[in-house]
Design an enzyme around this catalytic site. Sequence first.
Site, PDB file in Angstrom:
ATOM      1  N   ASP A   1      -5.972   5.975  -5.312  1.00  0.00           N
ATOM      2  CA  ASP A   1      -7.148   5.119  -5.162  1.00  0.00           C
ATOM      3  C   ASP A   1      -7.831   5.313  -3.816  1.00  0.00           C
ATOM      4  O   ASP A   1      -7.318   6.009  -2.935  1.00  0.00           O
ATOM      5  CB  ASP A   1      -6.746   3.636  -5.349  1.00  0.00           C
TER       6      ASP A   1
ATOM      7  N   ASN B   1       0.678  -9.193  -6.060  1.00  0.00           N
ATOM      8  CA  ASN B   1       0.250  -9.721  -7.366  1.00  0.00           C
ATOM      9  C   ASN B   1       0.611  -8.774  -8.513  1.00  0.00           C
ATOM     10  O   ASN B   1       0.157  -8.955  -9.636  1.00  0.00           O
ATOM     11  CB  ASN B   1      -1.260  -9.985  -7.364  1.00  0.00           C
TER      12      ASN B   1
ATOM     13  N   HIS C   1      -0.160  -5.495  -8.645  1.00  0.00           N
ATOM     14  CA  HIS C   1      -1.034  -4.340  -8.897  1.00  0.00           C
ATOM     15  C   HIS C   1      -0.326  -3.030  -8.588  1.00  0.00           C
ATOM     16  O   HIS C   1       0.538  -2.964  -7.711  1.00  0.00           O
ATOM     17  CB  HIS C   1      -2.387  -4.460  -8.171  1.00  0.00           C
TER      18      HIS C   1
ATOM     19  N   GLU D   1      -5.691  -4.286 -10.834  1.00  0.00           N
ATOM     20  CA  GLU D   1      -5.425  -5.688 -10.535  1.00  0.00           C
ATOM     21  C   GLU D   1      -5.101  -6.462 -11.821  1.00  0.00           C
ATOM     22  O   GLU D   1      -5.538  -6.061 -12.909  1.00  0.00           O
ATOM     23  CB  GLU D   1      -6.663  -6.315  -9.872  1.00  0.00           C
TER      24      GLU D   1
HETATM   25  C1  F6R Z   1      -2.255   2.126  -2.310  1.00  0.00           C
HETATM   26  C2  F6R Z   1      -2.033   1.411  -3.554  1.00  0.00           C
HETATM   27  C3  F6R Z   1      -1.590   0.004  -3.586  1.00  0.00           C
HETATM   28  C4  F6R Z   1      -0.405  -0.274  -2.655  1.00  0.00           C
HETATM   29  C5  F6R Z   1      -0.009  -1.740  -2.708  1.00  0.00           C
HETATM   30  C6  F6R Z   1       1.131  -2.066  -1.763  1.00  0.00           C
HETATM   31  O1  F6R Z   1      -2.682   3.447  -2.553  1.00  0.00           O
HETATM   32  O2  F6R Z   1      -2.250   1.985  -4.563  1.00  0.00           O
HETATM   33  O3  F6R Z   1      -1.227  -0.330  -4.904  1.00  0.00           O
HETATM   34  O4  F6R Z   1       0.675   0.526  -3.033  1.00  0.00           O
HETATM   35  O5  F6R Z   1      -1.111  -2.541  -2.379  1.00  0.00           O
HETATM   36  O6  F6R Z   1       0.705  -1.873  -0.462  1.00  0.00           O
HETATM   37  P1  F6R Z   1       1.741  -1.904   0.763  1.00  0.00           P
HETATM   38  O7  F6R Z   1       2.633  -0.727   0.579  1.00  0.00           O
HETATM   39  O8  F6R Z   1       0.873  -1.765   1.982  1.00  0.00           O
HETATM   40  O9  F6R Z   1       2.462  -3.190   0.676  1.00  0.00           O
END
Ligand code: F6R
Length: 245
Positions: free
Chosen positions: A68, A136, A138, A143
């Site tokens: 992403d 959450n 994701h 989401e």
């Molecule tokens: C990032 C992504 C997100 C993160 C998630 C957890 O490329 O796809 O899904 O993996 O938000 O983020 P952290 O690792 O910062 O807790």
Amino acid sequence: MVKFVKMRDPSEIAEAIAKEFITQLQIKRDSVFGFATGSSPIPLYKKLIEDFHNGLTDYCLAKSVNLDEYIGLSPNHEQSYAYFMKKNLFDHINIMPKNTHVPDIKDNYLKDTSEYQKILDSVGQRDIQILGIGTNGHIGFNEPAASLHAHTHIVRLTDSTTKANSRFFKSEDVVPEYAITMGIADILNSRKIFLIATGCSKASIIETLYNTQGFVNPQNPASMLFLHSDCTILVDEDAASNIPL
Ligand code: F6R
């Protein structure tokens, strides 16, 4: 099948996944990797760099795709995922820049996702996909919603994601509102998936995921991983604090 594996700390998780990269590159020099950004994979990327410097891996034929990217940040912006990947991995291993792909929406008004989808389709199945998980549930920026997208799409970030990610920005109101992300079918199009969940903030979502094993629920996008045949969820002691592992 999804396997939950508890490890002592983030560096033990990094070591375990890094071994998979070594083996994967020995079997197939032109392996395709799916990368994530955020805090969770940073120890892994450090270990991948170390292994590369120790001569254990060679990425000269490897390809990569990222999950992403924020919309509205240029690839040189310090908080863009393109910049993150260069700083935390690509600049330190011998993967060829032309073989690395981070979604890039050139025209913020058109919001055309077909270009990145074409790239995903042309690199084909990922040999290893790395994931983190949002508090959450994701994965990528898929989401929680009544229904989930199969393929690349634009998403408006939820308040909880904006809040969580504001730690990387000067303030919450400058966190981009929209992002582009691979869809669920794109994420599942991987031979092996490793999801990294570390720290106390992930304990509650890991508890939910663990207690609803086998059930897919679009309000918990990570539960879509139960549709995959080879997914390992690696949790450290903090993230595993509410589950009996
Ligand atoms: C990032 C992504 C997100 C993160 C998630 C957890 O490329 O796809 O899904 O993996 O938000 O983020 P952290 O690792 O910062 O807790």
